[in-house]
Each structure stands twice: as structure tokens, then as C-alpha cells.
Motif scaffolding. Sequence first.
Motif, PDB file in Angstrom:
ATOM      1  N   LYS A   1      -2.333  42.051  95.307  1.00 27.48           N
ATOM      2  CA  LYS A   1      -1.555  42.421  96.485  1.00 27.48           C
ATOM      3  C   LYS A   1      -2.413  43.262  97.416  1.00 27.48           C
ATOM      4  O   LYS A   1      -3.284  44.004  96.968  1.00 27.48           O
ATOM      5  CB  LYS A   1      -0.324  43.232  96.084  1.00 27.48           C
ATOM      6  CG  LYS A   1       0.625  42.553  95.145  1.00 27.48           C
ATOM      7  CD  LYS A   1       1.827  43.461  94.908  1.00 27.48           C
ATOM      8  CE  LYS A   1       2.266  43.408  93.467  1.00 27.48           C
ATOM      9  NZ  LYS A   1       3.396  44.292  93.194  1.00 27.48           N
TER      10      LYS A   1
ATOM     11  N   ASN B   1       3.823  45.753  98.018  1.00 28.26           N
ATOM     12  CA  ASN B   1       4.538  44.563  97.581  1.00 28.26           C
ATOM     13  C   ASN B   1       4.048  43.363  98.373  1.00 28.26           C
ATOM     14  O   ASN B   1       3.208  43.492  99.273  1.00 28.26           O
ATOM     15  CB  ASN B   1       6.058  44.746  97.741  1.00 28.26           C
ATOM     16  CG  ASN B   1       6.439  45.132  99.165  1.00 28.26           C
ATOM     17  OD1 ASN B   1       6.103  44.441 100.118  1.00 28.26           O
ATOM     18  ND2 ASN B   1       7.132  46.251  99.299  1.00 28.26           N
ATOM     19  N   PHE B   2       4.613  42.187  98.052  1.00 34.74           N
ATOM     20  CA  PHE B   2       4.140  40.968  98.688  1.00 34.74           C
ATOM     21  C   PHE B   2       4.508  40.904 100.172  1.00 34.74           C
ATOM     22  O   PHE B   2       3.966  40.101 100.908  1.00 34.74           O
ATOM     23  CB  PHE B   2       4.685  39.738  97.955  1.00 34.74           C
ATOM     24  CG  PHE B   2       3.935  39.436  96.689  1.00 34.74           C
ATOM     25  CD1 PHE B   2       2.612  39.076  96.722  1.00 34.74           C
ATOM     26  CD2 PHE B   2       4.555  39.541  95.461  1.00 34.74           C
ATOM     27  CE1 PHE B   2       1.902  38.815  95.556  1.00 34.74           C
ATOM     28  CE2 PHE B   2       3.865  39.283  94.291  1.00 34.74           C
ATOM     29  CZ  PHE B   2       2.528  38.918  94.340  1.00 34.74           C
TER      30      PHE B   2
ATOM     31  N   SER C   1       3.233  36.725 104.437  1.00 38.10           N
ATOM     32  CA  SER C   1       4.255  35.682 104.379  1.00 38.10           C
ATOM     33  C   SER C   1       5.141  35.701 105.617  1.00 38.10           C
ATOM     34  O   SER C   1       5.181  36.691 106.359  1.00 38.10           O
ATOM     35  CB  SER C   1       5.112  35.847 103.119  1.00 38.10           C
ATOM     36  OG  SER C   1       5.970  36.956 103.274  1.00 38.10           O
TER      37      SER C   1
ATOM     38  N   SER D   1       8.146  36.110 105.652  1.00 41.07           N
ATOM     39  CA  SER D   1       9.212  37.099 105.500  1.00 41.07           C
ATOM     40  C   SER D   1       8.804  38.442 106.107  1.00 41.07           C
ATOM     41  O   SER D   1       9.618  39.356 106.203  1.00 41.07           O
ATOM     42  CB  SER D   1       9.562  37.279 104.024  1.00 41.07           C
ATOM     43  OG  SER D   1       8.445  37.740 103.304  1.00 41.07           O
TER      44      SER D   1
ATOM     45  N   LYS E   1      15.335  40.752 106.782  1.00 42.28           N
ATOM     46  CA  LYS E   1      15.974  41.158 105.531  1.00 42.28           C
ATOM     47  C   LYS E   1      17.442  41.442 105.809  1.00 42.28           C
ATOM     48  O   LYS E   1      17.773  42.105 106.796  1.00 42.28           O
ATOM     49  CB  LYS E   1      15.306  42.401 104.944  1.00 42.28           C
ATOM     50  CG  LYS E   1      13.951  42.148 104.344  1.00 42.28           C
ATOM     51  CD  LYS E   1      13.474  43.313 103.498  1.00 42.28           C
ATOM     52  CE  LYS E   1      13.293  44.568 104.321  1.00 42.28           C
ATOM     53  NZ  LYS E   1      12.725  45.669 103.496  1.00 42.28           N
TER      54      LYS E   1
ATOM     55  N   LYS F   1      17.482  41.132 100.873  1.00 39.04           N
ATOM     56  CA  LYS F   1      17.018  39.797 100.487  1.00 39.04           C
ATOM     57  C   LYS F   1      16.033  39.288 101.524  1.00 39.04           C
ATOM     58  O   LYS F   1      16.259  39.427 102.729  1.00 39.04           O
ATOM     59  CB  LYS F   1      18.205  38.846 100.371  1.00 39.04           C
ATOM     60  CG  LYS F   1      17.836  37.471  99.848  1.00 39.04           C
ATOM     61  CD  LYS F   1      19.075  36.608  99.680  1.00 39.04           C
ATOM     62  CE  LYS F   1      18.709  35.241  99.121  1.00 39.04           C
ATOM     63  NZ  LYS F   1      19.907  34.387  98.935  1.00 39.04           N
TER      64      LYS F   1
ATOM     65  N   ASP G   1       9.958  30.665  97.271  1.00 39.45           N
ATOM     66  CA  ASP G   1      10.315  31.916  96.607  1.00 39.45           C
ATOM     67  C   ASP G   1       9.052  32.770  96.556  1.00 39.45           C
ATOM     68  O   ASP G   1       8.120  32.495  95.810  1.00 39.45           O
ATOM     69  CB  ASP G   1      10.835  31.642  95.190  1.00 39.45           C
ATOM     70  CG  ASP G   1      11.325  32.903  94.491  1.00 39.45           C
ATOM     71  OD1 ASP G   1      11.029  34.008  94.981  1.00 39.45           O
ATOM     72  OD2 ASP G   1      11.995  32.781  93.451  1.00 39.45           O
ATOM     73  N   PHE G   2       9.011  33.834  97.379  1.00 37.14           N
ATOM     74  CA  PHE G   2       7.783  34.625  97.513  1.00 37.14           C
ATOM     75  C   PHE G   2       7.485  35.452  96.261  1.00 37.14           C
ATOM     76  O   PHE G   2       6.401  36.022  96.144  1.00 37.14           O
ATOM     77  CB  PHE G   2       7.887  35.535  98.740  1.00 37.14           C
ATOM     78  CG  PHE G   2       8.049  34.761 100.025  1.00 37.14           C
ATOM     79  CD1 PHE G   2       7.010  34.009 100.531  1.00 37.14           C
ATOM     80  CD2 PHE G   2       9.266  34.757 100.696  1.00 37.14           C
ATOM     81  CE1 PHE G   2       7.163  33.271 101.698  1.00 37.14           C
ATOM     82  CE2 PHE G   2       9.430  34.026 101.863  1.00 37.14           C
ATOM     83  CZ  PHE G   2       8.373  33.280 102.361  1.00 37.14           C
ATOM     84  N   ASN G   3       8.425  35.528  95.343  1.00 37.87           N
ATOM     85  CA  ASN G   3       8.170  36.212  94.075  1.00 37.87           C
ATOM     86  C   ASN G   3       7.627  35.271  93.010  1.00 37.87           C
ATOM     87  O   ASN G   3       7.270  35.703  91.917  1.00 37.87           O
ATOM     88  CB  ASN G   3       9.451  36.866  93.563  1.00 37.87           C
ATOM     89  CG  ASN G   3       9.936  37.974  94.473  1.00 37.87           C
ATOM     90  OD1 ASN G   3       9.148  38.829  94.872  1.00 37.87           O
ATOM     91  ND2 ASN G   3      11.208  37.963  94.812  1.00 37.87           N
ATOM     92  N   LYS G   4       7.588  33.972  93.325  1.00 33.48           N
ATOM     93  CA  LYS G   4       7.112  32.973  92.355  1.00 33.48           C
ATOM     94  C   LYS G   4       6.183  31.984  93.043  1.00 33.48           C
ATOM     95  O   LYS G   4       6.405  30.772  93.015  1.00 33.48           O
ATOM     96  CB  LYS G   4       8.296  32.230  91.726  1.00 33.48           C
ATOM     97  CG  LYS G   4       9.253  33.120  90.955  1.00 33.48           C
ATOM     98  CD  LYS G   4      10.421  32.319  90.414  1.00 33.48           C
ATOM     99  CE  LYS G   4      11.404  33.185  89.666  1.00 33.48           C
ATOM    100  NZ  LYS G   4      12.564  32.404  89.163  1.00 33.48           N
TER     101      LYS G   4
END
Length: 280
Positions: free
Chosen positions: A124, A128-129, A171, A173, A196, A201, A260-263
Motif C-alpha cells: 500500500k 489503506n487502499f 482506485s 473510489s 462513500k 461503503k 471489489d477493491f479489497n479483493k
Amino acid sequence: MTFFKNKLAVTIIVLSVSFLILIGVSVKREKASAVENGVGSVLNLIQEVVYKSADTVKENLSSIFSFSKIKQENDELRRKNIELENKLIEYNSALKENESLRQMLDFKNQNSEYSYEGCNIIGKSGGNFLDGFIIDKGSKDNIRKGMVVITPRGLVGQITSTASNWAVVQSISNENIAVSGMVESTNETGIVKGYKDADNKLLAKLYFLPQDSAVKKGDVILTSGYGNFYPKNIRIGQVVDIEEDKGKIMKNAIIEPYVDFNKLEELLIVIPKDIRDIKY
């Protein structure tokens, strides 16, 4: 005459003695039979107990051997079940990988005016991402700032800085990233930026749609390709809600990204055939 009398007396005596002997023998035999019967009864009882005990032992041994066999069979079934579960996991993983590769290949074939470079996330760039993540490709791989990063599911974001052997990707997001987007069903365009909701979310929002736009929930949002900044028709996400900004006489569409930015997996960097097309 006297002789016959004596002979008769002897005969009577002999017969009497013989009769007494027979009676004695019979009495003794009856006593013996009673003893034999008693002994026989005891022996029969002991034999019955022994036989029953033997049957019980036999049944217990049979149960022990049977339980041992069942346990062995259960252990074997459990082992085979684990093997099958592992094979199923491997199969599903291979199936998923094949589907991802197929989607990537389809995208490449539909956008042949670009080249593509695979990369992996190695860290990273912030807490966070949302602050960005680091990939294992850099300037030595002809990776430049402004290039687009995708997955088989859709748009991830954009490279914002590079070094020799790594680069930072932010990203969609992230509110600092803006993408020209298009509603697939109406061809109406706007600007997509990170957003968000009240639950934090990670979403996105398509701004500046006309007030009379026919955009609706479930519509697919794609990159428009304007300015040669992002390739056209990269999937961004699906509309989950509509906002009406009456003060500015326009609509905004809230989007749930397909990625899915966490995966994140199987990243591709989109490289224009002429890197001079990249606008900074």
C-alpha cells in the motif's frame, strides 16, 4: 427225607441272601443315581454358565472387532472426503482463473489498439487502499503516469506515480480520480468520481447527467473513452440509486463498482500503442 428238607432250607437261605443283596445293590444304586443326578445338575449349571459367558465374550469381541472395522472405514471415508474437497477447491480455483483469463482475452480482443501488461500488488502507498497501492511494474517496463489499471471485472483506477520497478495506483473510489463515464443504455455521459455512503461503503458517483436523463437503477456505467485518457467501454459499475440536483438542474447516479477493491487480483495495465496519447 431229612436230606430233602436240608436242601430246601439251603435253597431258601440262598434265595433270601440273594434277594437281600439285590435290595442292597438297588438301594445303593438309587443313592448313587441321586448323587450322580446332583453332580450332573451342578455340571450342567456350570456348563450353561460357561457357554453363556463364552457367548458374551464372543459377542463383545465381535463388537470390538466390528467397531474397529467401522472406525477404520470412517477414517478412510473421512480421508477420501478431504481429498474430494481439496480437488473441488482446486477445480473451482482453476475454473475461476480460466474465466478471468477468458474475460481478459475478450477485452484484449475488443480493444486491440492497446497493449497490456500484467502486474501484482506488492503493498500500500498509504494507510489503506483508498490512498493507493503499489504494483511490481515501473518505468523500466514502459509504465507511465496516467495509464489505466483494470481487472477482468472492470476498471480499477489509474497510475499516479512511477519508479524504476514499481508504481502507485489509485482506485476510482478515490475522490481525487475522475473518469469520463457513460450510461450504457442511453449513451449519456458524465464524470465518475469516488464516493462513500453514510456507512463508508466504497462507491462511485456519475455526475452531470441531464435533468431529463432516463438513467435508472441497474444501468451499467462504462468508460466513455473521451480524450483518449481511458479506453472506451471498460465496465465501471452498476447504478444503485439516482440523485436529483434541482439547484444545478441535473442528475447524479450512484454506482457500485464491479471491482471489489479489497479483493484485487489479476491486474492489467492498459498501455496505448503510442504512449504519447497519454494526457497528464
